[in-house]
Design an enzyme around this catalytic site. Structure first.
Site, short mmCIF file in Angstrom:
data_model
loop_
_atom_site.label_atom_id
_atom_site.label_comp_id
_atom_site.label_asym_id
_atom_site.label_seq_id
_atom_site.Cartn_x
_atom_site.Cartn_y
_atom_site.Cartn_z
N LEU A 9 -7.34 15.48 -1.85
CA LEU A 9 -7.47 14.62 -3.03
C LEU A 9 -7.51 13.16 -2.60
CD1 LEU A 9 -5.24 16.28 -5.75
CD2 LEU A 9 -7.52 16.88 -4.94
N ARG A 16 -2.81 -0.94 -6.51
CA ARG A 16 -1.71 -1.75 -5.98
C ARG A 16 -1.95 -2.23 -4.55
NH1 ARG A 16 3.71 1.17 -6.54
NH2 ARG A 16 2.57 3.06 -7.07
N GLY A 103 -5.33 12.23 0.54
CA GLY A 103 -5.91 11.19 1.40
C GLY A 103 -5.00 10.00 1.62
N ASN A 386 -25.71 -15.45 34.88
CA ASN A 386 -26.47 -14.21 34.69
C ASN A 386 -27.48 -14.31 33.55
OD1 ASN A 386 -24.28 -14.42 32.90
ND2 ASN A 386 -24.26 -12.22 32.53
N ALA A 423 -18.25 -23.87 49.96
CA ALA A 423 -17.75 -24.34 48.66
C ALA A 423 -18.78 -25.24 47.98
CB ALA A 423 -16.44 -25.10 48.85
C1 UD1 Z 1 1.94 13.48 -7.87
C2 UD1 Z 1 2.63 14.74 -8.40
C3 UD1 Z 1 4.15 14.55 -8.29
C4 UD1 Z 1 4.52 14.27 -6.84
C5 UD1 Z 1 3.75 13.07 -6.32
C6 UD1 Z 1 3.97 12.90 -4.85
C7 UD1 Z 1 1.20 15.70 -10.10
C8 UD1 Z 1 0.97 15.87 -11.54
N1 UD1 Z 1 2.26 14.99 -9.76
O1 UD1 Z 1 2.32 12.44 -8.74
O2 UD1 Z 1 4.82 15.71 -8.74
O3 UD1 Z 1 5.92 14.04 -6.75
O4 UD1 Z 1 2.32 13.25 -6.52
O5 UD1 Z 1 3.34 11.72 -4.43
O6 UD1 Z 1 0.46 16.23 -9.30
N2 UD1 Z 1 -5.72 12.09 -7.57
C9 UD1 Z 1 -7.06 12.39 -7.69
N3 UD1 Z 1 -7.59 12.52 -8.95
C10 UD1 Z 1 -6.85 12.36 -10.06
C11 UD1 Z 1 -5.50 12.05 -9.92
C12 UD1 Z 1 -4.96 11.93 -8.65
O7 UD1 Z 1 -7.77 12.54 -6.69
O8 UD1 Z 1 -7.40 12.50 -11.15
C13 UD1 Z 1 -5.15 11.94 -6.22
C14 UD1 Z 1 -4.69 10.52 -5.96
O9 UD1 Z 1 -5.71 9.80 -5.29
C15 UD1 Z 1 -3.50 10.72 -5.07
C16 UD1 Z 1 -2.93 12.07 -5.48
O10 UD1 Z 1 -3.99 12.73 -6.15
O11 UD1 Z 1 -3.87 10.83 -3.71
C17 UD1 Z 1 -1.70 11.98 -6.32
O12 UD1 Z 1 -2.03 11.30 -7.51
P1 UD1 Z 1 -1.02 10.32 -8.20
O13 UD1 Z 1 -1.63 9.82 -9.43
O14 UD1 Z 1 -0.55 9.32 -7.21
O15 UD1 Z 1 0.13 11.34 -8.57
P2 UD1 Z 1 1.62 11.00 -8.85
O16 UD1 Z 1 1.73 10.52 -10.22
O17 UD1 Z 1 2.16 10.14 -7.78
#
Ligand code: UD1
Ligand code: CA
Length: 458
Positions: A9, A16, A103, A386, A423
């Protein structure tokens, strides 16, 4: 081996980070985070690796390389982690097990992931959780009285009692692909964030009586995710500490383990010593008894045994022999090869040159596009000219040549074996073996000469 698909993902924007560069392309140890995740994925020998991307799509695709071929799946709009994995399902359908990676969690380890994959290969769900002192912002793991996992609740949906739980969801899980494909379309989004939560499949597994087994990471830093520059810098320090610890455990002497940065890979034979503030980039190999001086930059180089690199030296894309001495303040540029026993001293720059065994250029020289034999002495201030403004030409210097100080060698030119250059000579024609070459010059003197004096202002 049961067939494995890996879904990474990487669609989140990373607001941020406050950067035009997509979040997953920011680097840890010189390697973009997403590239690290792809590398660990490939180490598990999967049949498929699918990357769910969104923001910065083309930039991300262009920046990541793979040995096995990646499937890029665009997620637009981004409706949550469950929705993200759902987008990849058409590409992983034929596999037995699916493993989910992130990722922006770059240091996840192969051994930790193998534990999850093994559980899923036997029909269960393998889920990575961790107990932390500050669970703020993370999903909490809910267990029943017997300790069996029941569900994951996101912080924003949690009751105060659930928020007090310190076991958190890392996000990493492995699952039989067929079950995952069945559960994902059943996810709802009636929650505080209006998102399709991947975590809700845990409850679905439990409801179907499929065993969910949790594991914890081998090291806590494996599951640290990055959302800000501050977190990136903290994880970078943890990563460098870990590198230093591993090197010391293998016998390398680090004068200060907090002042070595490795952006790539450093391989050391026994009894290597590294002084403070050394930066290693790309692939660097150090032979036995090599000593690296303070404030040195080493990039893509191979340094033979017993060689000493003195402080403030830069070496880039070079092969250095045994018992060589370089620096302080020397610069070795790409495509250079120094044979055993060569000495390169202060303020000497060497580019695209081969220098034979035992030859020396100890002070203030430029040696570019040159082939230098063995036992050659190049005096202070000698320059290979050179470049004619359009093309670069080679200088060839035979064995046992002695070049005095402040000599210009205008390439293309050959100095044959055993020749001596006086030299201050400018060489623009080939020099015969065993000859002495000088440019005749006169020395004129004016006796009792008065230097001008400074006029006084009124
Ligand atoms: C998620 C978890 C949470 C966990 C935490 C750990 C869920 C619902 N929650 O929360 O339980 O403790 O990660 O860091 O899964 N992403 C996508 N597409 C989307 C949404 C997210 O690719 O539509 C990817 C983001 O780029 C990221 C990851 O998924 O790499 C996690 O997404 P994020 O929104 O950060 O989830 P959290 O709210 O932190
Ligand atoms: Ca997150």
């Amino acid at each position: 081996m049961p067939s494995l698909a890996i879904v990474i993902l990487a669609a989140g924007q990373g607001k941020r980070m406050k950067s035009a560069l997509p979040k997953v392309l920011h680097a840890i140890g010189g390697i973009p985070m997403l590239q690290r995740v792809v590398n660990v994925a490939e180490a598990l020998s999967p049949d498929k690796v699918a990357i769910v991307y969104g923001h910065g799509g083309e930039t991300v695709r262009a920046a990541v390389s793979s040995n096995t071929g990646l499937v890029w799946v665009k997620q637009e709009p981004q409706l949550g982690t469950g929705h993200a994995v759902l987008q990849a399902m058409p590409y992983v359908a034929q596999t037995q097990t699916t493993l989910i990676l992130y990722g922006d969690v770059p240091l996840i380890g192969e051994a930790t992931l193998n534990n999850l994959v093994e559980i899923a290969a036997q029909g269960g769900v393998g889920w990575l959780t961790n107990v932390v002192s500050n669970p703020e912002g993370l999903g909490r793991v809910i267990r029943d009285a017997s300790g069996a996992v029941m569900a994951i609740v996101e912080e924003r949906d949690a009751t105060p009692a659930q928020r007090a739980i310190c076991e958190i969801n890392t996000g990493f899980l492995a699952c039989p692909t067929a079950s995952l494909a069945r559960w994902l379309p059943m996810l709802g989004n009636r929650n505080a964030q209006g998102e399709y939560y991947l975590t809700d499949i845990l409850g679905m597994a439990v409801a179907e009586g499929i065993k969910v087994t949790t594991h914890t990471p081998k090291h806590s830093w494996e599951v640290i995710g990055i959302n800000s520059k501050d977190q990136l810098a903290s994880l970078e320090r943890l990563y460098q500490q870990e590198n230093a610890r591993r090197l010391m455990a293998s016998g390398v002497t680090l004068l200060d383990p907090t002042r070595l940065d490795i952006r790539g890979e450093l391989v050391c034979e026994t009894d290597v010593t590294v002084d403070v503030n050394v930066l290693v980039e790309g692939q660097v190999w150090l032979g036995r008894n090599v000593s690296i001086g303070a404030n040195t930059v080493l990039k893509n180089c191979h340094i033979g045994e017993g060689t000493t690199i003195l402080p403030f030296t830069h070496i880039d894309s070079a092969i250095i022999g045994a018992n060589v001495r370089i620096g302080p303040y020397a610069r070795i540029r790409p495509d250079t090869k120094l044979a055993d026993g060569v000495h390169i001293g202060n303020f000497v720059e060497v580019k695209a040159s081969q220098i034979g065994a035992g030859s020396k250029a100890n002070h203030l020289s430029y040696i570019g596009d040159s082939t230098v034999g063995s036992s050659v002495n190049i005096g202070a201030g000698t320059i290979t000219c050179n470049y004619d403004g359009a093309n670069k030409h080679r200088t060839v210097i035979g064995d046992n040549v002695h070049i005095g100080s402040d000599v210009q060698l205008i390439a293309p030119v050959t100095i044959n074996t055993g020749a001596t250059i006086g030299a201050g000579t400018t060489i623009w024609k080939d020099v015969a073996a065993a000859s002495l070459t000088v440019n005749p010059k006169t020395q004129a003197a004016t006796p009792n000469w008065q230097r001008p004096t400074k006029k006084t202002k009124n």
